[in-house]
Enzyme design. Structure first.
Site, short mmCIF file in Angstrom:
data_model
loop_
_atom_site.label_atom_id
_atom_site.label_comp_id
_atom_site.label_asym_id
_atom_site.label_seq_id
_atom_site.Cartn_x
_atom_site.Cartn_y
_atom_site.Cartn_z
N SER A 148 -7.71 -2.06 6.80
CA SER A 148 -6.47 -1.60 7.43
C SER A 148 -6.35 -0.10 7.27
O SER A 148 -6.84 0.47 6.28
CB SER A 148 -5.26 -2.27 6.76
N TYR A 162 -0.92 -3.85 -1.17
CA TYR A 162 -1.74 -4.16 0.00
C TYR A 162 -2.63 -2.97 0.35
O TYR A 162 -3.81 -3.12 0.64
CB TYR A 162 -0.85 -4.53 1.18
#
Length: 282
Positions: A148, A162
């Protein structure tokens, strides 16, 4: 000839979103696919999409379960080999930002949330890579990890665990690529930006209509996504397919392809516009 004819792919987190789109794309181009996720009903939706694309059941293997569980990982390897006889491609797509149970953000998030986030986004990838390695060595196969743009360098204050998990995954991709290159296994990754999937519905508690409106808003704001629209899962699936296709990307190892419509190229100052700022201070 379809580029994935006679190829066998395991795609984790394929019950919706990017994983689902990847499974349909790979299978449509000849691959036999193992799809997996925790939600049996959503996996049936993926199966139906595959069948609608005229993929025979003999090319579809389904494993329901939590990818962080060793028994599920072993079932993925075992059933794929039993049904298809080999493994050519591993797409480590399963991942998520896990909300803090007390709604805390930033550095106040609980350590238990940190452990769960790393278990899903990093540890499961390490474990699946280890389990698939001997079979990928036989087939001279490919691994594609899904990271990501949250990995950085911009700070991600709301959900730091995350972000740092994906940063760790990027480094693991680089390390694994060099370690496995002598076995002719290629390892690469894709870092998506905003993608219109069910991710926001689950993690942010938005219903389908509000989720759709959020993605449309992001896409319309050039300071968020300069490309002018929010990606769909199919856009990212095509990048994954490129990296899984040795004929197309043979000389690429250990790299992360950013697919974010230009989001990571924008600074906060750009939102104000350089000419406007200059006009204010002239």
């Amino acid at each position: 000839m379809a580029r994935f004819n006679d190829k066998v792919a395991i795609i984790t987190g394929s019950s919706n979103g990017i994983g689902q789109a990847t499974a349909v794309l790979f299978a449509s181009e000849g691959a036999k696919v193992t799809i997996t996720g925790r939600n049996a009903e959503r996996l049936e939706v993926t199966k139906k999409l595959l069948q609608d694309a005229h993929i025979p059941d003999s090319h579809i293997n389904i494993v329901v379960g939590d990818i962080t569980q060793e028994s599920v990982q072993e079932a993925l390897i075992k059933t794929t080999l039993e049904k298809f006889g080999k493994i050519d491609i591993l797409v480590n797509n399963a991942g998520a930002g896990i909300p803090d149970p007390q709604g805390k953000t930033g550095v106040n998030q609980s350590i238990s949330t940190y452990h769960k986030t790393f278990e899903l986004n990093v540890q499961s990838v390490l474990e699946m890579t280890q389990k698939a390695r001997p079979h990928l060595a036989k087939s001279q196969g490919e691994i594609v990890n899904i990271s990501s743009i949250g990995a950085g360098p911009a700070a991600q204050v709301a959900n730091p665990y995350y972000s740092i998990a994906k940063a760790a995954l990027d480094q693991y991709t680089r390390t694994a690529a060099i370690d496995l290159a002598p076995e002719n296994i290629r390892v690469n990754s894709v870092s998506p930006g905003a993608v219109a999937t069910g991710f926001s519905t689950v993690s942010r508690g938005l219903d389908e209509q509000k989720s759709k409106a959020m993605y449309e808003y992001l896409g319309s704001q050039k300071e968020c996504i300069p490309r002018g629209f929010c990606a769909g899962p199919e856009d990212i699936a095509k990048v994954i397919a490129f990296l899984a296709d040795r004929n197309a990307s043979n000389y690429i190892i250990g790299q992360t392809i950013v697919a974010d419509g230009g989001t990571s190229l924008i600074l906060g100052a750009h939102a104000h516009g350089a000419r406007m700022v200059e006009a204010i201070f002239k």
